[in-house]
Design an enzyme around this catalytic site. Structure first.
Site, PDB file in Angstrom:
ATOM      1  N   CYS A 242      -5.831 -50.012   2.527  1.00 50.17           N
ATOM      2  CA  CYS A 242      -6.271 -49.196   1.396  1.00 50.17           C
ATOM      3  C   CYS A 242      -5.560 -47.840   1.451  1.00 50.17           C
ATOM      4  O   CYS A 242      -5.604 -47.156   2.466  1.00 50.17           O
ATOM      5  CB  CYS A 242      -7.783 -49.012   1.461  1.00 50.17           C
ATOM      6  SG  CYS A 242      -8.423 -47.712   0.384  1.00 50.17           S
ATOM      7  N   GLU A 243      -4.916 -47.446   0.373  1.00 49.06           N
ATOM      8  CA  GLU A 243      -4.169 -46.193   0.378  1.00 49.06           C
ATOM      9  C   GLU A 243      -5.082 -44.968   0.303  1.00 49.06           C
ATOM     10  O   GLU A 243      -4.625 -43.845   0.501  1.00 49.06           O
ATOM     11  CB  GLU A 243      -3.154 -46.151  -0.762  1.00 49.06           C
ATOM     12  CG  GLU A 243      -3.747 -46.012  -2.149  1.00 49.06           C
ATOM     13  CD  GLU A 243      -2.666 -45.965  -3.227  1.00 49.06           C
ATOM     14  OE1 GLU A 243      -2.876 -45.260  -4.228  1.00 49.06           O
ATOM     15  OE2 GLU A 243      -1.619 -46.625  -3.070  1.00 49.06           O
ATOM     16  N   HIS A 244      -6.359 -45.179   0.032  1.00 50.37           N
ATOM     17  CA  HIS A 244      -7.288 -44.053  -0.058  1.00 50.37           C
ATOM     18  C   HIS A 244      -7.901 -43.682   1.286  1.00 50.37           C
ATOM     19  O   HIS A 244      -8.256 -42.524   1.506  1.00 50.37           O
ATOM     20  CB  HIS A 244      -8.406 -44.372  -1.063  1.00 50.37           C
ATOM     21  CG  HIS A 244      -7.898 -44.664  -2.438  1.00 50.37           C
ATOM     22  ND1 HIS A 244      -8.194 -45.831  -3.107  1.00 50.37           N
ATOM     23  CD2 HIS A 244      -7.086 -43.946  -3.256  1.00 50.37           C
ATOM     24  CE1 HIS A 244      -7.594 -45.819  -4.293  1.00 50.37           C
ATOM     25  NE2 HIS A 244      -6.915 -44.696  -4.404  1.00 50.37           N
ATOM     26  N   HIS A 245      -8.053 -44.657   2.183  1.00 49.69           N
ATOM     27  CA  HIS A 245      -8.673 -44.391   3.481  1.00 49.69           C
ATOM     28  C   HIS A 245      -7.861 -44.925   4.666  1.00 49.69           C
ATOM     29  O   HIS A 245      -8.221 -44.718   5.808  1.00 49.69           O
ATOM     30  CB  HIS A 245     -10.089 -44.995   3.529  1.00 49.69           C
ATOM     31  CG  HIS A 245     -11.030 -44.402   2.520  1.00 49.69           C
ATOM     32  ND1 HIS A 245     -11.274 -45.002   1.302  1.00 49.69           N
ATOM     33  CD2 HIS A 245     -11.762 -43.262   2.537  1.00 49.69           C
ATOM     34  CE1 HIS A 245     -12.131 -44.266   0.612  1.00 49.69           C
ATOM     35  NE2 HIS A 245     -12.437 -43.208   1.328  1.00 49.69           N
TER      36      HIS A 245
ATOM     37  N   GLN B 168      -5.630 -52.891  -4.668  1.00 50.57           N
ATOM     38  CA  GLN B 168      -5.513 -54.333  -4.922  1.00 50.57           C
ATOM     39  C   GLN B 168      -4.969 -54.638  -6.312  1.00 50.57           C
ATOM     40  O   GLN B 168      -4.199 -55.595  -6.477  1.00 50.57           O
ATOM     41  CB  GLN B 168      -6.877 -55.018  -4.718  1.00 50.57           C
ATOM     42  CG  GLN B 168      -6.786 -56.543  -4.811  1.00 50.57           C
ATOM     43  CD  GLN B 168      -8.068 -57.238  -4.405  1.00 50.57           C
ATOM     44  OE1 GLN B 168      -8.781 -56.768  -3.513  1.00 50.57           O
ATOM     45  NE2 GLN B 168      -8.386 -58.340  -5.043  1.00 50.57           N
TER      46      GLN B 168
ATOM     47  N   HIS C  20     -12.514 -55.412   1.576  1.00 48.16           N
ATOM     48  CA  HIS C  20     -12.013 -54.066   1.814  1.00 48.16           C
ATOM     49  C   HIS C  20     -12.847 -53.389   2.899  1.00 48.16           C
ATOM     50  O   HIS C  20     -14.055 -53.221   2.744  1.00 48.16           O
ATOM     51  CB  HIS C  20     -12.078 -53.235   0.530  1.00 48.16           C
ATOM     52  CG  HIS C  20     -11.145 -53.709  -0.541  1.00 48.16           C
ATOM     53  ND1 HIS C  20     -10.122 -52.929  -1.044  1.00 48.16           N
ATOM     54  CD2 HIS C  20     -11.070 -54.895  -1.213  1.00 48.16           C
ATOM     55  CE1 HIS C  20      -9.456 -53.606  -1.979  1.00 48.16           C
ATOM     56  NE2 HIS C  20     -10.026 -54.799  -2.094  1.00 48.16           N
TER      57      HIS C  20
ATOM     58  N   CYS D 208     -12.833 -50.336   3.616  1.00 52.20           N
ATOM     59  CA  CYS D 208     -13.362 -49.055   3.138  1.00 52.20           C
ATOM     60  C   CYS D 208     -14.707 -49.245   2.447  1.00 52.20           C
ATOM     61  O   CYS D 208     -15.443 -48.273   2.222  1.00 52.20           O
ATOM     62  CB  CYS D 208     -12.369 -48.379   2.196  1.00 52.20           C
ATOM     63  SG  CYS D 208     -11.835 -49.399   0.825  1.00 52.20           S
TER      64      CYS D 208
END
Length: 266
Positions: A159-162, A200, A228, A230
């Site tokens: 995940c590019e956010h976490h 995704q 996920h 996250c």
């Protein structure tokens, strides 16, 4: 010869309606107002930065993709892999130190370098176009013109956010347009785009668009079903949910063809 305005004992010139003293006060007041405006502008910029941070948090928490292309700087590949590994190891060592970990411990000494090598050479190697799998098309000599479905392709992403894992299954189908490709290449395309910080929805579209170019056909279907970390290991901490995304083009936009594909991957 006397030049106008060059005399050393020239008296301050009065402006009509404003004495020199009044002019100085006026200038001081103007300067003060400008400083207030600068402070106000700075405050507005700070507010904008705060709003931007809140916006970024909302995007991250809702796993929103900003574009189909992975966000990369133009100079992303100016450093070679060895230099990237060295720099990442230094930074990760600092992170571990800030967390209070004892970097002299035998178990932790090699961790910064291991993490750096893993980032560059393994889990994020899909960022580098040089790692894109080569594909070779073959003539469809046997004239097969029905669905070809490759299901349950395992993939791992982050995940590019976490920067925590995403893992799941990809299901792919295409209808040949005079050309076919080795089945392992379908797996490699999924793996290539998965091995980068991802969302995704973007991953699904990237795979679909690449297959259209690679197979030279519009008739492509992609479905991803993934869990996920996250979601499961932080935030809501839901352990059972998965996320499903899809990409359909060409004949797969027709109900009959799409239904046939979905029946096969159940």
């Amino acid at each position: 010869m006397k030049l106008n305005g060059t005399s050393s004992n020239a008296q301050p010139k009065k402006v009509e309606g404003i004495h020199n003293h009044d002019k100085q006060v006026s200038q001081t007041s103007t300067t003060s107002n400008k400083k207030k405006q600068v402070k106000k502008t700075t405050k507005q910029v700070q507010l904008t930065e705060k709003e931007q941070e809140e916006k970024s948090q909302i995007i991250g928490e809702n796993h929103i993709a900003t574009s189909i292309e992975t966000p990369l700087r133009k100079d992303a590949f100016e450093l070679d892999d060895a230099t990237k590994i060295e720099k990442i190891a230094d930074h990760f060592k600092e992170i571990m130190d800030i967390l209070g970990l004892d970097l002299t411990d035998d178990s932790l000494q090699g961790t910064p370098k291991r993490v750096a090598k893993m980032y560059v050479q393994e889990i994020f190697k899909g960022l580098n176009p040089e790692n894109k799998p080569a594909t070779k098309m073959f003539d469809n000599k046997f004239g097969y013109n029905q669905l070809l479905v490759e299901k349950n392709i395992s993939f791992h992403s982050h995940c590019e956010h976490h920067f925590v894992p995403i893992h799941g299954k990809a299901h792919i189908a295409y209808i040949s347009n005079n050309g076919v490709v080795g089945l392992s290449k379908l797996h490699r395309i999924v793996d290539y785009f998965a091995r980068r910080p991802q969302v995704q929805e973007r991953l699904t579209n990237q795979i679909g668009e690449e297959l259209k170019k690679m197979l030279e056909t519009e008739d492509i279907a992609v479905v991803l079903d993934a869990a996920h970390m996250c979601v499961s290991m932080r935030g809501i901490q839901d352990q059972t949910s998965t996320t499903i995304t899809s990409f359909y083009s060409g004949k797969f936009n027709e109900e009959a063809t799409r239904s046939e594909f979905l029946k096969y991957i159940q």
